[in-house]
Design a protein around this motif. Structure first.
Motif, PDB file in Angstrom:
ATOM      1  N   TRP A  67     -16.941   0.474  21.400  1.00 11.19           N
ATOM      2  CA  TRP A  67     -18.011  -0.352  20.868  1.00 11.19           C
ATOM      3  C   TRP A  67     -18.791  -0.924  22.038  1.00 11.19           C
ATOM      4  CZ3 TRP A  67     -13.209  -0.295  18.507  1.00 11.19           C
ATOM      5  CH2 TRP A  67     -13.192   0.060  17.164  1.00 11.19           C
ATOM      6  N   ILE A  68     -20.100  -0.815  21.945  1.00 11.51           N
ATOM      7  CA  ILE A  68     -20.969  -1.381  22.968  1.00 11.51           C
ATOM      8  C   ILE A  68     -22.012  -2.244  22.282  1.00 11.51           C
ATOM      9  CG2 ILE A  68     -22.643  -0.936  24.803  1.00 11.51           C
ATOM     10  CD1 ILE A  68     -21.235   1.682  25.369  1.00 11.51           C
ATOM     11  N   GLU A  69     -22.085  -3.500  22.717  1.00 12.33           N
ATOM     12  CA  GLU A  69     -23.129  -4.402  22.242  1.00 12.33           C
ATOM     13  C   GLU A  69     -24.183  -4.497  23.344  1.00 12.33           C
ATOM     14  OE1 GLU A  69     -23.768  -8.818  20.320  1.00 12.33           O
ATOM     15  OE2 GLU A  69     -21.871  -8.380  21.329  1.00 12.33           O
ATOM     16  N   PHE A  70     -25.408  -4.147  22.968  1.00 12.88           N
ATOM     17  CA  PHE A  70     -26.525  -4.203  23.904  1.00 12.88           C
ATOM     18  C   PHE A  70     -27.262  -5.520  23.727  1.00 12.88           C
ATOM     19  CE2 PHE A  70     -25.631   0.224  23.122  1.00 12.88           C
ATOM     20  CZ  PHE A  70     -25.699   0.795  24.381  1.00 12.88           C
ATOM     21  N   HIS A  71     -27.857  -6.016  24.806  1.00 11.22           N
ATOM     22  CA  HIS A  71     -28.583  -7.285  24.743  1.00 11.22           C
ATOM     23  C   HIS A  71     -29.714  -7.247  23.717  1.00 11.22           C
ATOM     24  CE1 HIS A  71     -26.635  -9.480  27.980  1.00 11.22           C
ATOM     25  NE2 HIS A  71     -26.677  -8.391  28.732  1.00 11.22           N
ATOM     26  N   HIS A  72     -30.411  -6.124  23.610  1.00 12.16           N
ATOM     27  CA  HIS A  72     -31.630  -6.096  22.803  1.00 12.16           C
ATOM     28  C   HIS A  72     -31.580  -5.229  21.557  1.00 12.16           C
ATOM     29  CE1 HIS A  72     -33.559  -8.428  25.893  1.00 12.16           C
ATOM     30  NE2 HIS A  72     -33.134  -7.562  26.797  1.00 12.16           N
ATOM     31  N   SER A  73     -30.551  -4.375  21.423  1.00  9.15           N
ATOM     32  CA  SER A  73     -30.588  -3.466  20.271  1.00  9.15           C
ATOM     33  C   SER A  73     -29.368  -3.525  19.361  1.00  9.15           C
ATOM     34  CB  SER A  73     -30.807  -2.023  20.745  1.00  9.15           C
ATOM     35  OG  SER A  73     -29.754  -1.618  21.591  1.00  9.15           O
ATOM     36  N   GLY A  74     -28.423  -4.398  19.631  1.00  6.88           N
ATOM     37  CA  GLY A  74     -27.303  -4.569  18.720  1.00  6.88           C
ATOM     38  C   GLY A  74     -26.014  -3.887  19.141  1.00  6.88           C
ATOM     39  N   LEU A  75     -25.140  -3.696  18.139  1.00  7.99           N
ATOM     40  CA  LEU A  75     -23.791  -3.190  18.356  1.00  7.99           C
ATOM     41  C   LEU A  75     -23.683  -1.753  17.854  1.00  7.99           C
ATOM     42  CD1 LEU A  75     -20.783  -3.788  19.088  1.00  7.99           C
ATOM     43  CD2 LEU A  75     -20.516  -4.553  16.722  1.00  7.99           C
ATOM     44  N   TYR A  76     -23.104  -0.882  18.687  1.00  6.08           N
ATOM     45  CA  TYR A  76     -22.935   0.530  18.348  1.00  6.08           C
ATOM     46  C   TYR A  76     -21.486   0.942  18.531  1.00  6.08           C
ATOM     47  CZ  TYR A  76     -27.990   0.954  18.421  1.00  6.08           C
ATOM     48  OH  TYR A  76     -29.332   0.810  18.153  1.00  6.08           O
ATOM     49  N   GLU A  77     -21.060   1.900  17.701  1.00  6.66           N
ATOM     50  CA  GLU A  77     -19.714   2.443  17.786  1.00  6.66           C
ATOM     51  C   GLU A  77     -19.803   3.919  18.178  1.00  6.66           C
ATOM     52  OE1 GLU A  77     -16.020   2.264  14.840  1.00  6.66           O
ATOM     53  OE2 GLU A  77     -17.632   3.541  14.105  1.00  6.66           O
ATOM     54  N   TYR A  78     -19.084   4.283  19.229  1.00  9.89           N
ATOM     55  CA  TYR A  78     -19.021   5.661  19.715  1.00  9.89           C
ATOM     56  C   TYR A  78     -17.633   6.198  19.411  1.00  9.89           C
ATOM     57  CZ  TYR A  78     -23.291   4.404  22.105  1.00  9.89           C
ATOM     58  OH  TYR A  78     -24.573   3.995  22.367  1.00  9.89           O
ATOM     59  N   GLU A  79     -17.558   7.417  18.854  1.00  9.84           N
ATOM     60  CA  GLU A  79     -16.284   7.999  18.446  1.00  9.84           C
ATOM     61  C   GLU A  79     -15.790   9.046  19.436  1.00  9.84           C
ATOM     62  OE1 GLU A  79     -16.813   9.609  14.571  1.00  9.84           O
ATOM     63  OE2 GLU A  79     -17.217   7.664  13.663  1.00  9.84           O
ATOM     64  N   ASN A  80     -14.478   9.245  19.446  1.00  9.58           N
ATOM     65  CA  ASN A  80     -13.823  10.281  20.257  1.00  9.58           C
ATOM     66  C   ASN A  80     -14.047  10.098  21.760  1.00  9.58           C
ATOM     67  OD1 ASN A  80     -13.013  11.537  17.811  1.00  9.58           O
ATOM     68  ND2 ASN A  80     -15.011  12.507  17.687  1.00  9.58           N
ATOM     69  N   VAL A  81     -14.090   8.862  22.190  1.00 10.54           N
ATOM     70  CA  VAL A  81     -14.308   8.559  23.604  1.00 10.54           C
ATOM     71  C   VAL A  81     -12.949   8.428  24.296  1.00 10.54           C
ATOM     72  CG1 VAL A  81     -15.302   6.899  25.231  1.00 10.54           C
ATOM     73  CG2 VAL A  81     -16.442   7.333  23.032  1.00 10.54           C
ATOM     74  N   PRO A  82     -12.726   9.183  25.360  1.00 11.37           N
ATOM     75  CA  PRO A  82     -11.458   9.042  26.097  1.00 11.37           C
ATOM     76  C   PRO A  82     -11.308   7.628  26.682  1.00 11.37           C
ATOM     77  CG  PRO A  82     -12.611  11.037  26.757  1.00 11.37           C
ATOM     78  CD  PRO A  82     -13.570  10.234  25.916  1.00 11.37           C
ATOM     79  N   GLU A  83     -10.094   7.157  26.710  1.00 14.56           N
ATOM     80  CA  GLU A  83      -9.841   5.816  27.244  1.00 14.56           C
ATOM     81  C   GLU A  83     -10.286   5.709  28.702  1.00 14.56           C
ATOM     82  OE1 GLU A  83      -6.334   2.461  27.588  1.00 14.56           O
ATOM     83  OE2 GLU A  83      -5.914   4.355  26.593  1.00 14.56           O
TER      84      GLU A  83
END
Length: 72
Positions: free
Chosen positions: A26-42
């Motif tokens: 999960w990445i929250e950006f300062h200007h565009s909100g919160l996004y969830e990315y799937e299948n990302v290696p640790e």
């Protein structure tokens, strides 16, 4: 899927906070909100978390490489 990860604030002009759990980044950006990315290696999460330029790392190693959806 509801956000389960603990979000960690980061120093970045683009990213506000990041979190990771079970292959989901999960990445929250300062200007565009919160996004969830799937299948990302640790390892990608760890490298992003400690990289001196979070925005540059995101652009090179995350953007366009993993399925993504906007949470809010």
């Amino acid at each position: 899927m509801a956000l389960k990860a603990v979000m960690n604030p980061v120093r970045s002009t683009a990213l506000k906070s990041i979190g990771y759990e079970n292959g989901r980044l999960w990445i929250e950006f300062h200007h565009s909100g919160l996004y969830e990315y799937e299948n990302v290696p640790e390892a990608v999460y760890r490298e992003l978390r400690f990289h001196p330029s979070k925005g540059a790392y995101f652009d090179q190693h995350v953007r366009g490489r993993y399925p993504v959806r906007k949470i809010r």
